[in-house]
Every structure is written in C-alpha cells, then in structure tokens.
Design an enzyme around this catalytic site. Structure first.
Site, mmCIF file in Angstrom:
data_model
loop_
_atom_site.group_PDB
_atom_site.id
_atom_site.type_symbol
_atom_site.label_atom_id
_atom_site.label_comp_id
_atom_site.label_asym_id
_atom_site.label_seq_id
_atom_site.Cartn_x
_atom_site.Cartn_y
_atom_site.Cartn_z
ATOM 1 N N ASP A 284 0.745 -1.250 0.078
ATOM 2 C CA ASP A 284 0.110 -0.016 -0.131
ATOM 3 C C ASP A 284 0.903 1.295 -0.017
ATOM 4 O O ASP A 284 2.035 1.285 0.417
ATOM 5 C CB ASP A 284 -1.163 0.053 1.073
ATOM 6 N N GLU B 92 0.333 -1.259 5.580
ATOM 7 C CA GLU B 92 1.234 -0.826 6.543
ATOM 8 C C GLU B 92 1.050 0.797 7.092
ATOM 9 O O GLU B 92 1.221 1.059 8.074
ATOM 10 C CB GLU B 92 2.600 -0.998 5.933
HETATM 11 ZN ZN LIG Z 1 6.227 2.253 4.141
#
Ligand SMILES: [Zn+2]
Ligand SMILES: *[C@@H]1O[C@H](CO)[C@@H](O)[C@H](O)[C@H]1NC(C)=O
Ligand SMILES: *[C@@H]1O[C@H](CO)[C@@H](O)[C@H](O)[C@H]1NC(C)=O
Ligand SMILES: *[C@@H]1O[C@H](CO)[C@@H](O)[C@H](O)[C@H]1NC(C)=O
Ligand SMILES: *[C@@H]1O[C@H](CO)[C@@H](O)[C@H](O)[C@H]1NC(C)=O
Length: 593
Positions: free
Chosen positions: A175, A242
């Site tokens: 992401d 994350e």
């Molecule tokens: Zn990162």
C-alpha cells in the site's frame, strides 16, 4: 493493451485527479514517512561537522562499531557473477524500470478507518496489483508457493532443499499513502504515472515501498532466470496496510506464518527502513535494529452543559486547553543511554566519520567509561532536534474537538496526543508519566479522574466533571526489541557484508569500508511490529541511496530527501535488486545464521 493494462488503466482513472494537466512544480508533495526517514538519517552533518584532524588525532577504536568485510557469495559464486553481468546491461535496467513503473501505476492507497477486506471496496485495487505481479513475474509464480492471506496479503514460499535451515524472510508493503488532491498541482508527473524520465521513476510508492516490493520480486525472478536453486528457503511477506497500522495485512500474515513455521523460525527478517548516504564525510548505511513505540492518548473531558449566559469559570474546552498547555510545557526528557541503539549510532559515527567535530568525537569515545563525557556528548548531540527526537519519547497534539454551538456550554471536549516512545522507555512509563502530569490539574478543576481504566479519584466524592485518559484506538505499541549487533550476531554481520558487496558490485569497486554499516533506529513504525515473534533478527533497511542523488541539483539536503521519496533513481533501483540478490545468495550459503 492487455486486459491487465486495461484494468490498471481503469483503476488509475478512478483516482483523484486522474487526467489533471501536468504542471511544473517544486516536488513538494511530502510523504510523512519522508520526513521520518530524513530524520532517521540526517542526524546531522551541519551542526557538528568540522574538518577535524581525524586521522592524526586518534586511531580508530577497533572494538567499537567494528566492520566486517564485504561478503561475496562463494558457493553461489557463479550465479552471483552471472547476475552481476546481467544487472549491468541496459536491457535489464529497462526491465527494472518497467517492473517498478507497472506497480506504481496501480494506486494501492490505504485510508484511515477502512472497513475490513471484503466490505470496503477500496481494497479491490490490491487485486489489480496481484494480477500485475502474476503477469510481471511469471517465474516467481511458477517456482514459489503463494498463499493469499486475508485475500490481498501475499505470502510466497520458495522452498529450499535443506528444510533444517531457518528461512530468510523478506517483507514489504503493497500500500501507499493517499495523494491529497490539494497537492496534485505540485506533482511534476502524475502521482500514479510511474513515469520514467530517463533517470528517475516517478510516483507515489516509488520509494515507499514499491521499490522494496518490486525489488524483492525482481531479484527472485532474476535468480530463477539464472537457474538458482535455493538450499535455504526464502519467504516473502507483503502486507496491504502498513500505512494504517498493518492490522489487515501484516497482522494476518504474522498469524499464518507463526502457524506454518513456528515462533523464532526465521534466520532473519528485512523490511523497509533507512538507506545509506553521507554523514560526516563517510558513506554510512544505517539498518534499523529497533523501532520506537507508539501511543495515541485520548483525553476526554466532560462537564455540565447549559446556556452560555450563565457560564462557569471554566468550560470543558477551557479545561482541556489548560491540560494541553501543561503537556506541551512538559516535554519528555531525552537522555543518551549507553548501549541504546542511538548511542550505538553515535559511537559508530564517531569512529568512522572523519568530519565529526573533534570535541564531540572525543566525548563520545570517552563516554563509554565516563559519565561526565556521556553528559557532554548528550548535550552536544541533543542540540540537534532530529537526533533528540530519535533518542527520547516525543509527544504531539494532533487532534482536538469540542463544542457544538456558539451559545451552548460544551459538555464534551477531547484531544489526541501522539507519542513515539523511546527505545529506552515503555508504554507503561509513558502512560504513568502523563497520568501523573495531569493529576494536579484534574483535582484543581474538581474533575473525577480515570486513566487507562484505573479510577484515580475517590468514588463517592462529588465532582464537577470528569477527565478520562485512554489509548485512543487501543493500538499502543511497545518499542521493538533491539536486534543483536554484537560480535556474535551473525545475521547482522551477514547483512553488513551484503550491503558492502551490493554497494561495491554496483560500482565495480573493491574495499570493505566504502560504505560503513552502523546500527540505526527506525523512528516510525513498519509492518515488523507484527513480526516480533518470528525472529530476533529484524532489520529495517532498504538499500536506497539518500542525498546527493537528486534532480536539478537542489540546495539543501532535506529538500533532496523529500524528493527522493517521490522518485526512484532507476540506477539505484537496479542496485536494490543487486542487494536482494546478494542477500538471498549469502543467506543461502551461510552456515552461521
Ligand atoms: Zn513504508
Ligand atoms: C479528490 O478529487 C476527486 C476527483 O476530483 C474526488 O472524487 C475526491 O472525493 C477528492 N478527494 C478528497 C479527499 O477531497
Ligand atoms: C508502570 O510504571 C509505574 C511507574 O513508572 C510503576 O510504578 C509500575 O510498577 C509499572 N507497572 C508495570 C506493570 O510495569
Ligand atoms: C466539586 O464539585 C461538586 C459538584 O459541583 C461539588 O459538590 C463539590 O463541593 C466540589 N468539590 C470541591 C472540592 O470543590
Ligand atoms: C474512558 O474512555 C474509554 C475509551 O473511550 C472508555 O472505554 C471508558 O469507558 C471511559 N471511562 C470513563 C470513566 O469515562
């Protein structure tokens, strides 16, 4: 245009601002993490550096920050040599650019407060990225076993011939942080264009963290093309969120890995982190051996409402304001502590950075034995605000809300204070400290006081209102355990030698100290926060060149770092692939990890 290309294009068209006219700009769209990485890295040349009489004054203390030699694969030497030639070709560079560009073109943004996978349609873009990976890395998908975790989390297992060896774990996240509409005009090339200008690959994710994701995939694909067969298994874990805490991705992956492989089952883990660049006249690589903790404290204040024509001396908002001022006026103290990760970094810079101010170097060296020198070194080092934030617990009031009407007394007001907890501290120490700090104000305002579930005021005594401290989202995280780096820490040594080999190989040079490896610290969090149980040897490192690699010869180092977060130098990206290749080969043949 293949079906996949179409899908990618469709996904891109859904983007905020797709089709915006291209505008000239100042590369200003700033990733939060850019600041963090800059911060981790540029402990600072400016404040303390001086061309000191480094060589003459004192010789290098060989026990402190001792360096290993570059580690060149031997048993796997043939594959390594072949890869060296292969990676040096223009054809390979072109391929690498396409590999990374294609991944950037899938806008895998994660947003705060996303609903779970399967409910929130915004996750679907990760399916497009999966399709892209499948098409771009056919050999990986033939040779490795893929487990999809929570639909979009990816776990690849490349089985080695010797099952008794602990696998190497390589992690990255798929992401990227969202592109704010307001910044669109400042992008020289559209944020999800993956545009290659001949030197740089542009776009969100190019350097956080798709260069990691695609760097790993490219290295494995290339190794397969070169007919490499692993002895030691290699596992790849790619999370999907994350940037919002890793609860949907890394946390699920961790559960599956723990079940499949067991606790402490991996030889070592490499995830995103800091790179390498110049400090005090020497190139340093700073793999993060630790990570600060995180805690968002929510402060809820309640008091009676009513009409504002008959106000009390303090409203909920007024009292909350006073509490917040108290917090800001009392920052956490930062102390340089022997043996801490930041202390190790300082020692390493002192031993190997020729341009460090002699007085600072002297104090750092003496500080091992002398408390006085330790305090002197601390004073000098903490003058640098960036270093200070790495050392201590930080606090920052990031959210506030209260009141509903101009003529009504606010019954509720709240704020959230973000803390990054020092590696020398803990969640408990942070909550206790803030609880104690606000206690006198709570009783002064006659508020009942609850902090982190504990009632701190007399239950039956009437109060004017209430104060409640809590972990805002229940996501408080302790500072990470520190990965070993002492003489017998084979995984750290293997990583160090590999960094040197990749650096040298890419430049066609030799020598063990062209780049010096120092323990570093990750000020932000990474997916590794979910992986502590899998191995003690966690390193947050990307083989990224920081500083001195920027377009248009920018004026300041900081500006440079920010730019480097939005673009990836194609040449450096090839170097990243070399790094992962060397790491897989070295780990494969090591008998020490
Ligand atoms: Zn990162
Ligand atoms: C950004 O712009 C797009 C398209 O103009 C719009 O759909 C989207 O809601 C905007 N996002 C925000 C956060 O304003
Ligand atoms: C938490 O910290 C406080 C003060 O620092 C200490 O008195 C207490 O024992 C700690 N509790 C735990 C569970 O560590
Ligand atoms: C606190 O507030 C309550 C409710 O207004 C009141 O009854 C009590 O006397 C107050 N106590 C003090 C010490 O001011
Ligand atoms: C304090 O806040 C937490 C989190 O919002 C909540 O669960 C708890 O019930 C509150 N406690 C009191 C006494 O208000």
């Amino acid at each position: 245009m293949s079906d996949l290309d179409k899908k990618v294009q469709q996904a891109t068209e859904l983007l905020p601002g797709a089709g915006y006219p291209k505008q000239k700009s100042k590369y200003k769209s700033v990733a939060i993490k850019a600041g963090l990485v800059a911060l981790a890295f540029f402990i600072s040349a400016a404040t303390f550096s001086a061309r000191g009489a480094f060589r003459e004054s004192q010789q290098v203390n060989t026990n402190v920050c001792s360096q290993v030699a570059e580690l060149i694969p031997e048993k796997n030497g043939v594959v390594w040599k072949l890869s060296k030639v292969y990676f040096g070709t223009p054809r390979f560079k072109k391929r690498a650019v396409e590999w990374l560009g294609g991944a950037i073109r899938v806008p895998t943004e994660t947003h705060d407060k996303m609903q779970p996978v399967g409910i929130d349609p915004r996750w679907e873009t990760f399916g497009v990225l999966q399709d892209y990976l499948l098409q771009a890395f056919p050999k990986v998908h033939t040779a490795l076993e893929l487990t999809k975790v929570n639909t979009y989390g990816l776990l690849y297992e490349w089985k080695g011939s010797d099952a008794s060896l602990k696998p190497l774990l390589l992690a990255a996240h798929q992401d990227v942080i969202p592109v704010e509409n307001a910044t669109l005009g400042q992008w020289q090339h559209e944020p999800f264009s993956g545009h290659f200008d001949g030197e740089y690959i542009w776009g969100r994710g190019s350097s956080d963290d798709k260069h990691g994701l695609i760097g790993i995939m490219s290295a494995v694909e290339s190794l397969l093309e070169l007919k490499f067969k692993p002895t030691r298994s290699v596992v790849l874990a790619f999370g999907i969120d994350e940037e919002i805490g890793g609860l949907n991705g890394a946390r699920s992956l961790a559960t599956v890995m723990l079940e499949k492989f067991g606790p402490k089952s991996f030889a070592m883990l490499i995830d995103e982190g800091v790179g390498y660049g110049p400090q005090y006249g020497q190139i340093f690589a700073l793999p993060g051996i630790a990570e600060k903790g995180t805690l968002h404290i929510r402060i809820d204040l309640a008091s009676p409402g009513g009409h504002s024509s008959v106000p009390p001396p303090h409203t909920s908002i007024g009292m909350l304001a006073k509490l917040l001022v108290e917090i800001e006026e009392n920052p956490f103290e930062a102390h340089l502590t022997r043996g801490s990760p930041t202390y190790k970094t300082a020692q390493c810079l002192a031993e190997h950075g020729p341009e460090m101010l002699p007085a600072l170097r002297k104090n750092i060296r003496l500080s091992q034995y002398s408390d006085e020198a330790l305090r002197e070194a601390e004073i000098l080092l903490l003058q640098n605000p960036m270093f200070k934030t790495l050392v201590g617990t930080t606090q920052s009031i990031n959210l506030i809300q209260g009141g509903i009407k101009t003529n009504a007394l606010p019954e509720q007001a709240w704020a959230v204070v973000n803390h990054r907890i020092s590696t020398e501290s803990s969640l408990n120490e942070t909550t206790s400290r803030q609880t104690d700090l606000l206690r006198p104000l709570a009783s002064g305002f006659n508020l009942s006081y609850t902090a982190f579930g504990a009632s701190l005021s007399e239950p039956d005594v009437p109060a004017y209102g209430s104060l409640n401290l809590s972990d805002a989202w229940g996501t408080g995280t302790e500072p990470a355990p520190v990965s070993p780096t002492d003489e017998n820490a084979a995984p750290y040594d293997l990583l160090s030698g590999t960094i040197k080999a990749a650096y040298n190989s890419h430049r066609g040079i030799k020598g063990d100290n062209n780049v010096v490896v120092s323990p570093g610290i990750m000020p932000g969090n990474t997916d590794t926060r979910h992986y502590w149980k899998l191995t003690d040897h966690i390193f947050r490192y990307r083989h990224v060149r920081l500083g001195g690699c920027l377009p248009n010869n920018p004026h300041t180092v900081n500006e440079g770092i920010l730019i480097s977060m939005l673009v990836m130098e194609a040449d450096n990206f090839v170097e990243i692939i070399r790094f992962f290749t060397a790491l897989v080969l070295n780990a494969d043949e090591s008998e020490l990890i």
